[in-house]
Design an enzyme around this catalytic site. Sequence first.
Site, PDB file in Angstrom:
ATOM      1  N   SER A   1       4.086  -0.423   4.992  1.00  0.00           N
ATOM      2  CA  SER A   1       3.028   0.504   5.370  1.00  0.00           C
ATOM      3  C   SER A   1       2.274   0.077   6.620  1.00  0.00           C
ATOM      4  CB  SER A   1       2.046   0.689   4.212  1.00  0.00           C
ATOM      5  OG  SER A   1       1.196  -0.423   4.110  1.00  0.00           O
TER       6      SER A   1
ATOM      7  N   LYS B   1      -5.137  -2.455   5.357  1.00  0.00           N
ATOM      8  CA  LYS B   1      -5.112  -1.185   6.095  1.00  0.00           C
ATOM      9  C   LYS B   1      -5.980  -1.288   7.332  1.00  0.00           C
ATOM     10  CE  LYS B   1      -2.601   1.365   3.301  1.00  0.00           C
ATOM     11  NZ  LYS B   1      -1.574   0.336   3.186  1.00  0.00           N
TER      12      LYS B   1
END
Lengths: 135, 415
Positions: A55, A92
């Site tokens: 990701s 993230k």
Amino acid sequence: MILMYFRDQNNFFSVAVSAGFPSPAGDLFASQLNLQDYLVKNPNSTIYVKVSGDSMSGVGIFSGDTLIVDKSSNPKNNSIVLCILDGDFLVKKLNISTNSTNLISANKKYEPIVVTEYNDFRILGVVVASIKKFI
Amino acid sequence: MIFLVDCNNFYVSCERLFRPELLLSPVIVLSNNDGCIISRSSEAKQLGLKMGEPVFKAKEIIKNNNVHVFSSNFELYGEVSNRIMNQLKIFSNNLEVYSIDEAFLEINSEDYKNIGLSIVKNIKKTTGIPVSVGIAETKTLSKIAGNIAKKSLDNCFLIENNWTAKKILSRTPIKDVWGLGNQYSKFMINNGISTAESFMNMDRNWILNKLNINVLRTRDELHGIKCHKVSSCFKPKKSIRVSRSFRNDIDNYQQLEKYVSDFAFLACKKLRKENKRVKQLQVFILTNRFKKSHHSKYFGTMSYDFFVSTNNYIEVIKYSLILLRNIFKDGLSYKKAGVILNQLSPVDEYQSSFMINNDKKNDSLMDKIDYLNDKFGNNKIIFSSQNINDKSKISKKKLSPNYMNSWNNILNLDI
């Protein structure tokens, strides 16, 4: 050549001292390069985590990499952060706008996560570096 | 002013660092052999789990409430503790590490409360561990402030002046006064003194005559008179103790001998790490006090004084086994054993003896053993009487990984 004897706690040992021209670098004591100095600013607040998943591949974080995370560093907009969302660890990109906080993956496959007031959300630290070993 | 910084439920907080999903769940940490409860989260306290309670007694509560149980992971706690102590140095160089989770700091400035609050905030942010800060004129008062800080919302409490101190001490039971100990507080209560305030107003001479100078110092400290300094220098250990409870009782002498050899070896290793020698060696064995059915309860102990204090593995192990042979009683089953080294002295300060040939030959052998064990991992070189590699000795079923001390154990995340 001269042999000099020194004594430490247990043994005698000898050091050879050459009587030739002294090394021009002999009085410069440069320390060796140390990766810890280069990568870790605050050892008391730094932790290491190993990641898997794709990701964050867009910023160069791949499966098997080891991240260096500094907990004392203050996250800014677009910092890559290690955070906890409802009990799960996430890495993230932090995106703070006037009315919302979003966690953005660096991979088009994954939708941004919008953090609401109902989430248990904590930022644990800022990702300072990623270590990739080839061998 | 003296700041007492105390970590809240330290072992539990360390375990939670890498298990954030447990932040609001009841969590406990067990003692070395998964025997007793030694740290509880506030949720676990609310369930009625007691400090020091044997875990088998709490089985029901643990099962019914889904309490998360951890074996003690002292490598992890030690690392976290070091980080906290290092981080605290940014607030003051005058820092005394009092225990694995407590430190005294001396800070002179204004606005003490705000400094206290920033310590709480800074340690939480950098290390992830919640701490409370008690601030007062003396160590004894800062301990009392620390107890109040733990229960307050901002985790910080300042005893500003004698007037606030007085108010607080009148509500502090005598047993909560630091440094008095159980016996003295019982003595006080028997003499009609039940709060810290009434203790503080006792006659100084009476204390000196009936008790001792340390009790007097504690009394003076409550008045705000500094008797105990914050000392940043390392306090040497007075004794070294290695003891364990066995998971299963042992009635076999040979097996007990192996354990005692292990304890003697480990104790001697600690001794050598600290560059010390030992003069007096003590060994004890204990039967299972929870088993009512068979045999009498027995506690056997004996000590031996070396002619010349030693740091030699061979001697320590040899005499530990001789002591064991003297205290061992056949037909009993033993729950616990231990080796204690008393009267320690620095390695080069010792009284030699003309009666005994001071054998230095073994010194280099001992150094080699330490060297090899340091280099190739713990306990690669052991004595044949030991059984250290027998994993059944210590039970640590719920041990968390060594997240901070080994690259193989760092946290793995799926991101």
